[in-house]
Motif scaffolding. Structure first.
Motif, mmCIF file in Angstrom:
data_model
loop_
_atom_site.group_PDB
_atom_site.id
_atom_site.type_symbol
_atom_site.label_atom_id
_atom_site.label_comp_id
_atom_site.label_asym_id
_atom_site.label_seq_id
_atom_site.Cartn_x
_atom_site.Cartn_y
_atom_site.Cartn_z
ATOM 1 N N GLN A 133 -8.352 8.769 -1.861
ATOM 2 C CA GLN A 133 -7.136 9.593 -1.740
ATOM 3 C C GLN A 133 -7.520 11.051 -1.478
ATOM 4 O O GLN A 133 -8.415 11.586 -2.131
ATOM 5 C CB GLN A 133 -6.298 9.520 -3.025
ATOM 6 C CG GLN A 133 -5.868 8.113 -3.413
ATOM 7 C CD GLN A 133 -6.661 7.544 -4.583
ATOM 8 O OE1 GLN A 133 -7.446 8.237 -5.213
ATOM 9 N NE2 GLN A 133 -6.443 6.271 -4.870
ATOM 10 N N HIS A 150 1.437 3.832 6.703
ATOM 11 C CA HIS A 150 0.193 3.107 6.430
ATOM 12 C C HIS A 150 -0.010 2.011 7.461
ATOM 13 O O HIS A 150 0.950 1.348 7.870
ATOM 14 C CB HIS A 150 0.223 2.501 5.025
ATOM 15 C CG HIS A 150 -1.118 2.419 4.362
ATOM 16 N ND1 HIS A 150 -2.014 1.403 4.609
ATOM 17 C CD2 HIS A 150 -1.722 3.239 3.476
ATOM 18 C CE1 HIS A 150 -3.108 1.603 3.886
ATOM 19 N NE2 HIS A 150 -2.962 2.719 3.188
ATOM 20 N N ARG A 205 -1.656 8.978 -1.950
ATOM 21 C CA ARG A 205 -2.257 7.888 -2.708
ATOM 22 C C ARG A 205 -1.604 6.572 -2.304
ATOM 23 O O ARG A 205 -0.433 6.533 -1.924
ATOM 24 C CB ARG A 205 -2.107 8.088 -4.221
ATOM 25 C CG ARG A 205 -0.672 8.117 -4.705
ATOM 26 C CD ARG A 205 -0.573 8.098 -6.216
ATOM 27 N NE ARG A 205 -1.097 6.867 -6.791
ATOM 28 C CZ ARG A 205 -0.869 6.487 -8.055
ATOM 29 N NH1 ARG A 205 -0.154 7.258 -8.858
ATOM 30 N NH2 ARG A 205 -1.360 5.367 -8.516
ATOM 31 N N GLN A 206 -2.379 5.501 -2.358
ATOM 32 C CA GLN A 206 -1.813 4.177 -2.135
ATOM 33 C C GLN A 206 -0.930 3.807 -3.328
ATOM 34 O O GLN A 206 -1.190 4.195 -4.465
ATOM 35 C CB GLN A 206 -2.919 3.128 -1.971
ATOM 36 C CG GLN A 206 -3.719 3.246 -0.686
ATOM 37 C CD GLN A 206 -4.804 4.306 -0.778
ATOM 38 O OE1 GLN A 206 -5.189 4.746 -1.861
ATOM 39 N NE2 GLN A 206 -5.316 4.718 0.381
ATOM 40 N N GLU A 248 -8.917 -3.828 -5.153
ATOM 41 C CA GLU A 248 -8.979 -2.845 -4.086
ATOM 42 C C GLU A 248 -9.832 -1.654 -4.503
ATOM 43 O O GLU A 248 -9.871 -1.283 -5.678
ATOM 44 C CB GLU A 248 -7.581 -2.329 -3.729
ATOM 45 C CG GLU A 248 -6.611 -3.397 -3.270
ATOM 46 C CD GLU A 248 -5.247 -2.826 -2.929
ATOM 47 O OE1 GLU A 248 -5.058 -1.587 -3.095
ATOM 48 O OE2 GLU A 248 -4.368 -3.592 -2.500
ATOM 49 N N ARG A 273 -9.964 2.374 -3.370
ATOM 50 C CA ARG A 273 -9.089 3.317 -2.680
ATOM 51 C C ARG A 273 -9.701 4.714 -2.631
ATOM 52 O O ARG A 273 -10.412 5.118 -3.554
ATOM 53 C CB ARG A 273 -7.734 3.396 -3.401
ATOM 54 C CG ARG A 273 -6.980 2.084 -3.454
ATOM 55 C CD ARG A 273 -5.757 2.176 -4.343
ATOM 56 N NE ARG A 273 -4.886 1.011 -4.236
ATOM 57 C CZ ARG A 273 -3.754 0.856 -4.936
ATOM 58 N NH1 ARG A 273 -3.371 1.818 -5.784
ATOM 59 N NH2 ARG A 273 -3.026 -0.220 -4.767
ATOM 60 N N SER A 289 -11.000 8.977 -5.810
ATOM 61 C CA SER A 289 -10.993 7.577 -5.426
ATOM 62 C C SER A 289 -10.666 6.752 -6.658
ATOM 63 O O SER A 289 -10.645 7.259 -7.788
ATOM 64 C CB SER A 289 -12.346 7.167 -4.826
ATOM 65 O OG SER A 289 -13.394 7.417 -5.755
ATOM 66 N N VAL A 332 -8.233 2.307 2.195
ATOM 67 C CA VAL A 332 -8.313 1.246 1.195
ATOM 68 C C VAL A 332 -9.004 0.038 1.808
ATOM 69 O O VAL A 332 -8.889 -0.228 3.006
ATOM 70 C CB VAL A 332 -6.901 0.853 0.688
ATOM 71 C CG1 VAL A 332 -6.028 0.363 1.843
ATOM 72 C CG2 VAL A 332 -6.968 -0.191 -0.412
ATOM 73 N N GLU A 390 -5.189 0.652 -12.611
ATOM 74 C CA GLU A 390 -5.894 1.477 -11.639
ATOM 75 C C GLU A 390 -6.676 2.551 -12.384
ATOM 76 O O GLU A 390 -6.109 3.280 -13.197
ATOM 77 C CB GLU A 390 -4.931 2.123 -10.646
ATOM 78 C CG GLU A 390 -5.625 2.901 -9.545
ATOM 79 C CD GLU A 390 -4.673 3.362 -8.449
ATOM 80 O OE1 GLU A 390 -5.165 3.836 -7.404
ATOM 81 O OE2 GLU A 390 -3.440 3.245 -8.642
ATOM 82 N N HIS A 403 0.795 -1.222 0.000
ATOM 83 C CA HIS A 403 0.000 0.000 0.000
ATOM 84 C C HIS A 403 0.831 1.276 0.000
ATOM 85 O O HIS A 403 0.290 2.374 -0.145
ATOM 86 C CB HIS A 403 -0.975 -0.012 1.170
ATOM 87 C CG HIS A 403 -2.115 -0.944 0.958
ATOM 88 N ND1 HIS A 403 -2.658 -1.714 1.955
ATOM 89 C CD2 HIS A 403 -2.786 -1.271 -0.183
ATOM 90 C CE1 HIS A 403 -3.636 -2.449 1.451
ATOM 91 N NE2 HIS A 403 -3.739 -2.195 0.162
#
Length: 381
Positions: free
Chosen positions: A236, A175, A241-242, A232, A234, A262, A213, A292, A87
């Motif tokens: 943000q 994280h 951000r992951q 996943e 997510r 997101s 997440v 992503e 992550h």
């Protein structure tokens, strides 16, 4: 656009094979420019050797210990590296900048219910460094289990020292993650497990920079197949951000901050073999794909593929990276390699080619391309 077409000469100054517990390979490629590079460019690319970090490429591989060792060390080029939960660091490559050739290192250790993994992206320069500590909750509450790691809590932190020629600001991200294995099936030669997980992270000292997440994953193993899948969702905020340290990070760090939004992230890694010789499994195909999609219109994708054909005499590797699809200024990186072994596999002919992006002093990225051919000898088979 710069074009560098060159023969690729490589040598191994030292190779030590100590089995599963120790391995060392020292050596480096020397790229000779046939044309391109601008006025005053020499035959040997000076950009490959003009910083202390570039000398890290002499370390092709160092391994001490193995996956079952209480402590293990691995060093060399980091390619598609993920730090445990992934992550903060996911699919990271430390040599996407064609003028920067560091050696990274990964250290792992196990002590009771704790498992730790730490890494540095550049052993000769203060660049990325981080660690993740995972706690086996079931081990703490009920003692050692026959299925370790079924319920874990982990904490990770990564710091970008903005050194070794970097033009970006220093930053530290952290994280926290929780993972539970909700389904386990075991056979004599196969297995399957499914996980659910959730986490939260942020940038210490930067108010409003955080993200969350949640997702699920699955792993399946058989004598001829190894499959890992992950999905996943997510969120943000504030530039966090992951997977911030991802496959494009060595180029993306020249950009401005990340917008709020997101995203949905997916990853599939497949290893497949056609021949199972006793206890030795020969992998003939490995495919790794991730994508992503962001709610504000951007999409990123990364693909790696490696295959062995014609009784393992031909090896093919392909890579494609697209960042910012459906956005202005989309970045593409592609590369391919073909290696043909002959004379009982000791000699090989090698061809490589692809596209490059060179960071400039102004903070922009200049496109380029490369191609190389060569002949080598090893005893890798």
């Amino acid at each position: 656009m710069a074009l560098c077409l060159s023969p690729l000469f490589a040598w191994s100054t030292l190779v030590v094979d100590g089995g599963e517990e120790f391995g060392l390979n020292l050596g480096a490629p020397v790229r000779l420019r046939l044309w391109g590079g601008g006025e005053g460019a020499g035959r040997v690319r000076k950009e490959d050797w003009d910083t202390l970090s570039d000398w890290g490429q002499l370390l092709r591989l160092l391994s001490v210990g193995n996956d079952s060792s209480p402590v293990a060390l691995w060093a060399g080029s980091l390619d598609c590296y993920s730090l445990l939960s992934g992550h903060l660091v996911r699919r990271y490559s430390n040599r996407n900048n064609p003028d920067y050739h560091p050696a990274g290192a990964v250290l792992t250790g196990t002590l009771g219910a704790l498992y730790t993994e730490a890494f540095v992206s550049d052993v000769l320069g203060a660049r990325l460094m981080g660690a993740e500590v995972a706690l086996d909750v079931q081990h703490v509450l009920a003692g050692r289990s026959s299925q370790p790691g079924r319920y874990t809590l982990s904490l990770s932190a990564v710091h970008d020292g903005s050194r070794a020629g970097a033009m970006s600001r220093s930053a530290t991200l952290a994280h926290v993650d929780g993972t539970a294995v909700v389904m386990v099936r075991r056979g004599r030669d196969s297995g399957f497990e499914a996980q659910v997980f959730a986490g939260w992270g942020g940038q210490p000292g930067a108010g409003g920079a955080w993200g969350a997440v949640a997702g699920l994953g699955a792993d399946a193993v058989s004598p001829t197949l190894d499959l890992q899948a992950r999905l996943e969702v997510r969120l943000q905020r504030g530039g966090f951000r992951q997977g911030a340290f991802g496959p494009d990070y060595e180029l993306a760090r020249f950009e401005s901050s990340f917008p709020n939004g997101s995203s949905a992230f997916g990853e599939v890694i497949v290893s497949w073999d056609a021949v199972h010789l006793g206890d030795l499994v020969q992998r003939h195909l490995r495919l790794s794909v991730s994508a992503e999609a962001f709610t504000w219109g951007r999409m990123d994708a990364d693909m790696r593929m490696a295959a062995q054909l014609f009784q393992r005499n031909v090896e093919v590797a392909l890579r494609g990276l697209a960042v910012g699809l459906r956005q202005p200024g989309t970045r593409y990186l592609t590369s391919g390699e073909v290696r043909w072994r002959f004379l009982a596999g000791r000699l090989y002919a090698l061809g490589q080619g692809g596209t490059l992006l060179y960071p400039t002093p102004e903070g922009t990225l200049r496109p380029g391309a490369f191609a190389s051919v060569g002949i080598g000898v090893d005893n890798a088979r």
